[in-house]
Design an enzyme around this catalytic site. Sequence first.
Site, short mmCIF file in Angstrom:
data_model
loop_
_atom_site.label_atom_id
_atom_site.label_comp_id
_atom_site.label_asym_id
_atom_site.label_seq_id
_atom_site.Cartn_x
_atom_site.Cartn_y
_atom_site.Cartn_z
N HIS A 128 54.80 33.19 41.04
CA HIS A 128 54.66 34.13 39.66
C HIS A 128 53.37 35.02 39.66
CE1 HIS A 128 54.39 34.03 34.63
NE2 HIS A 128 53.85 34.93 35.37
N HIS B 185 50.81 37.13 40.06
CA HIS B 185 48.88 36.57 39.45
C HIS B 185 48.29 36.67 41.13
CE1 HIS B 185 50.48 33.15 42.00
NE2 HIS B 185 49.06 32.59 42.47
N GLN C 44 43.79 36.46 42.23
CA GLN C 44 42.86 35.01 41.95
C GLN C 44 41.22 35.64 41.86
OE1 GLN C 44 43.01 31.46 44.35
NE2 GLN C 44 44.88 31.79 45.13
#
Length: 364
Positions: A186, A188, A190
């Site tokens: 997915h 994304h 961090q």
Amino acid sequence: MPTETDHAAAAARRGPGPARTAVQLADGRELLYFDDVPGLDRSAPDQRVLPPHAPRSEVRYDPVQGEWVVVAAHRQDRTHLPAPGECPLCPSAPGRQTEIPASGYHVVAFENRFPTLGGPPAGGRCEVVCFTDDHESSFSRLTDRRLETVARAWTDRTVELSRLPGVEYVFVFENRGPEIGATLQHPHGQIYAFPYLPARVARALDMARAYRAEHRSCLFCSVVAAEEAAERVVARTDGFVAFVPEAARWPYEVHIYPRRHVGGLPELEPAEQAELMSLYRDVLARFDRLFDAPAPYMAHFQQAPAGPDAGLAHLSARIFTSRRAPGKLKYLAASESGAGAFINDVLPEQAARRLREAGTRPPG
């Protein structure tokens, strides 16, 4: 590091920005919705039954290398390449609860369930930032409006995480592709709020400090000027330049710098944020056009640390892929992993030329 007054002034210049809603997950972690537009209902509760969030990481010091090492044994149990339909970053649906309680979202940031940092032994904090609820999308396909929301989410988290006690450095990054170890498909990224200054960041600041002492100017500004005059420029905008560095370590590696000296994302004006995000998206799209498959890549933003060295830093985004040719990946050899002596199989000037040409080809 910019002061609270600096951050407040920057926030006033940016305006109200996208809607921001904070909720709490079932184990006590914080989740923040950043929406493209205001007025959306984000009250859906996390219906899972989870034990209280209690990170168990440790930070240990290597006296030989003079570096800190994080030991996070609990991460062995983190989700690894889940089956289709089991992605924990997709929106929740009837009969399947995920990390995001809402049935749809724009951008979310939340505390990592399996963090590298956090808790009393290690300190710091780790967050996940999801760029879209579309599992099959990618950062290079985000709309201009979504880029603005992502930029504001990154800025919000940079400001808030730098305020946490003991945090010395906020590191925004993205890993994509199982080839480089990403365990979730997915789209994304961090954010790590480090309780220490990472070794490579500290080394760069040491070099910048020595350069300033000798030349009375910024090392990074001089690098930007030199690279703009060379043949390795990939793309330019009014305020930013993207180039393959002269001493690139990776087969295809691009650095994006603002020409104006700013230390981090919170110092950028709204138009500058939009410009940076658009150029960042453009570079990622060029990477995807290099070969016959989407590029595995790592990307991160270098920002100013907390403390007296903040003025030495110069914001940059850095992207590289481990793919060196169709069907071939670069693996770190003993000389690179053990001695830190990188060997690049692709001439940086050739890499820059290929990336420039990739900007003229249609996607797909």
